[in-house]
Every structure is written in C-alpha cells, then in structure tokens.
Design an enzyme around this catalytic site. Structure first.
Site, PDB file in Angstrom:
ATOM      1  N   PRO A 189      11.393   0.941  -4.833  1.00 38.46           N
ATOM      2  CA  PRO A 189      12.109  -0.213  -4.725  1.00 38.46           C
ATOM      3  C   PRO A 189      12.548  -0.341  -3.159  1.00 38.46           C
ATOM      4  O   PRO A 189      12.698   0.751  -2.551  1.00 38.46           O
ATOM      5  CB  PRO A 189      13.434   0.369  -5.726  1.00 38.46           C
ATOM      6  CG  PRO A 189      12.990   1.281  -6.695  1.00 38.46           C
ATOM      7  CD  PRO A 189      12.004   2.103  -5.929  1.00 38.46           C
ATOM      8  N   SER A 190      12.779  -1.558  -3.049  1.00 40.95           N
ATOM      9  CA  SER A 190      13.745  -2.092  -1.589  1.00 40.95           C
ATOM     10  C   SER A 190      12.603  -1.720  -0.461  1.00 40.95           C
ATOM     11  O   SER A 190      12.995  -1.325   0.722  1.00 40.95           O
ATOM     12  CB  SER A 190      14.857  -1.445  -1.441  1.00 40.95           C
ATOM     13  OG  SER A 190      15.784  -1.592  -2.450  1.00 40.95           O
ATOM     14  N   ARG A 191      11.298  -1.372  -0.627  1.00 41.14           N
ATOM     15  CA  ARG A 191      10.193  -1.267   0.333  1.00 41.14           C
ATOM     16  C   ARG A 191      10.469  -0.006   0.889  1.00 41.14           C
ATOM     17  O   ARG A 191      10.005   0.583   1.867  1.00 41.14           O
ATOM     18  CB  ARG A 191      10.367  -2.236   1.680  1.00 41.14           C
ATOM     19  CG  ARG A 191      10.219  -3.666   0.906  1.00 41.14           C
ATOM     20  CD  ARG A 191       8.826  -3.977   1.336  1.00 41.14           C
ATOM     21  NE  ARG A 191       8.649  -5.574   0.833  1.00 41.14           N
ATOM     22  CZ  ARG A 191       7.838  -5.657  -0.138  1.00 41.14           C
ATOM     23  NH1 ARG A 191       7.277  -4.974  -1.120  1.00 41.14           N
ATOM     24  NH2 ARG A 191       7.677  -7.205  -0.830  1.00 41.14           N
ATOM     25  N   LEU A 192      11.281   1.010   0.161  1.00 47.26           N
ATOM     26  CA  LEU A 192      11.469   2.377   0.600  1.00 47.26           C
ATOM     27  C   LEU A 192      10.345   3.397  -0.030  1.00 47.26           C
ATOM     28  O   LEU A 192      10.565   4.051  -0.516  1.00 47.26           O
ATOM     29  CB  LEU A 192      12.809   2.888   0.545  1.00 47.26           C
ATOM     30  CG  LEU A 192      14.054   1.901   0.955  1.00 47.26           C
ATOM     31  CD1 LEU A 192      15.289   2.701   0.385  1.00 47.26           C
ATOM     32  CD2 LEU A 192      13.769   2.076   2.495  1.00 47.26           C
ATOM     33  N   HIS A 193       9.195   2.974   0.294  1.00 50.49           N
ATOM     34  CA  HIS A 193       7.986   3.724  -0.173  1.00 50.49           C
ATOM     35  C   HIS A 193       7.798   5.048   0.124  1.00 50.49           C
ATOM     36  O   HIS A 193       8.383   5.674   1.048  1.00 50.49           O
ATOM     37  CB  HIS A 193       6.583   3.028  -0.055  1.00 50.49           C
ATOM     38  CG  HIS A 193       6.685   1.384   0.044  1.00 50.49           C
ATOM     39  ND1 HIS A 193       7.324   0.832  -1.333  1.00 50.49           N
ATOM     40  CD2 HIS A 193       6.558   0.493   0.762  1.00 50.49           C
ATOM     41  CE1 HIS A 193       7.146  -0.289  -1.226  1.00 50.49           C
ATOM     42  NE2 HIS A 193       6.784  -0.703   0.040  1.00 50.49           N
TER      43      HIS A 193
END
Ligand SMILES: Cc1cc2nc3c(=O)[nH]c(=O)nc-3n(C[C@H](O)[C@H](O)[C@H](O)COP(=O)(O)O)c2cc1C
Length: 212
Positions: A189-193
């Site tokens: 989520p939220s591009r916090l890969h």
C-alpha cells in the site's frame, strides 16, 4: 527442490521480509512461480528478455521460460535471430517476469549461454510436430515477402519431413540465463513496496532490502 507450501501462505499476505525470505532465491522464485500458476495467470512463464549488442542499443522481447532449476532460466529460440546475434556480441542480459495480478515482478541480471545440444534435443522432442517444423521454417527475425510465401515454405517443409522424426535444426536451441542478481518486488500500500535483492557471492547469496 524443497516444498515451499508453508512459506507461500506468508507471501500471499503480500509482504516480503529480508529476515524470513529463503537464503536461496531459486526457492523463492519457485514459490512465486507456482503461485502464479495456481492463480491461473495467462502464460505465467512469459519473461521479457532484454539484450544489448555491440552498439549498446537495448532490445527487448517476450520469450517463454521452459526449464528452471538451480542452474538458471532456460528459453528456446533460433540461434540466428536478432536476439541470438546480440547475445553473441554481449552475453549480458536482463530478464523480467511481471505478474501484475499478484502485484509482483522479478528482475534478473545475468549472462546467457547456449545449453547443450542434448538438452535442446530433449526439449525439441517434446514439442508438437507442427512446432518442430515451424522451427525449421522460420528464419527468425529475417524479412519475408508475405504470409503466403511463408505458408508455402511450411508446406514444403512438411513434405520434406513427411516420414519419421523431425530432426533438431542446428540453428535452434536453448539459452540459459545464469543470474548474478535477482530482485523480488512485492507491491505494498501507498507505494511502500517491498524489494528484496539477491546478489550472487562466491558462496551463496547476499540479501538486501531496496528502497521502493
Ligand atoms: C508471449 C510470447 C512468448 C514468446 N515466446 C518466444 C520464445 O519462447 N522464443 C522465441 O524465440 N520467441 C518467442 N516469442 C517471440 C519473440 O517475442 C520475438 O518476436 C522473436 O523471438 C524475435 O525476436 P528477436 O528478433 O529479438 O530475435 C514470444 C512472444 C510472445 C508475445
């Protein structure tokens, strides 16, 4: 290879943790690959293969992974094709598996080498007769005049090999991509890969987490 079924449950939660991933990236690849198969993705063995020949111009195309083991990732092709020419000039390649439905990608950097004729023959014999004849007909990546002319060539080749086994063309076979680096990417989520990079060392693999 080890049975990774238990690990799969963890990874299905959509996370990757450098403290719990297997020390061997092939085990993780095998797990992710079987999850892609189980998810019934279309042709999950499709890999994008990037090459760059002498002039440094990158080139990319899809090929199919046909053998995977601790020695590397094998695809089959025409040894006279553009990709083969580029691999001869520069064996360093990049590979990408993209399993979007699972929010995953696997990136590989390594070098390519031809597999043995024996290995190529063993796979060639498993192909359908039409695919075997196709390998003979297609002067891959060359310019052809028309579909019709190509189809006439196929008919000719079918007649030539009307009886007995279709032999393995000497210009057709496999390449093995031998990785130096394998990166596993899991969308979060939220591009916090999560990104876990394996780098080959003399003994085993170094494991690092990369910023997303
Ligand atoms: C899903 C997919 C799978 C493919 N698999 C192969 C393959 O296994 N081997 C192959 O030579 N070409 C395969 N192709 C065709 C290549 O992408 C490419 O058109 C061809 O190999 C010529 O590439 P080159 O001119 O760079 O040598 C595939 C294409 C697609 C879209």
């Amino acid at each position: 290879m080890l049975d990774l079924q238990d690990m799969r449950t963890d990874y299905m939660k959509g996370t990757l943790d450098e403290n719990t991933v297997p020390s061997d990236p092939y085990l993780l690849f095998e797990q992710w690959f079987s999850e892609a198969v189980n998810a019934e993705l279309k042709d999950p063995n499709t890999m994008l293969l990037a090459t760059a020949g002498q002039n440094g111009q990158p080139n990319i195309r899809a090929v199919l992974l046909k053998i995977f083991d601790e020695n590397g990732f094998v695809f089959f092709t025409n040894y006279n094709s553009v990709k083969a020419e580029e691999i001869t000039q520069n064996p360093k390649v990049a590979v990408e598996f993209l399993w979007l439905e699972l929010e995953r990608q696997v990136r590989i950097l390594g070098k390519c080498e031809k597999i043995t004729t024996k290995e190529s023959l063993s796979y060639f014999m498993k192909r359908s007769r039409d695919s075997q004849i196709g390998a003979w007909v297609s002067d891959q990546s060359s310019v052809i005049t028309s579909r019709k002319a190509f189809q006439m060539q196929i008919e000719k080749m079918k007649q030539k090999f009307a009886k007995g086994n279709v032999p393995l063309p000497d210009f057709w076979g496999g390449y093995r991509v031998i990785p130096d680096q394998i990166e596993f990417w899991q969308g979060r989520p939220s591009r916090l890969h999560d990104r876990i990079l394996y780098t080959k060392e003399t003994e085993g693999w170094k494991i690092e987490r990369l910023a997303p």
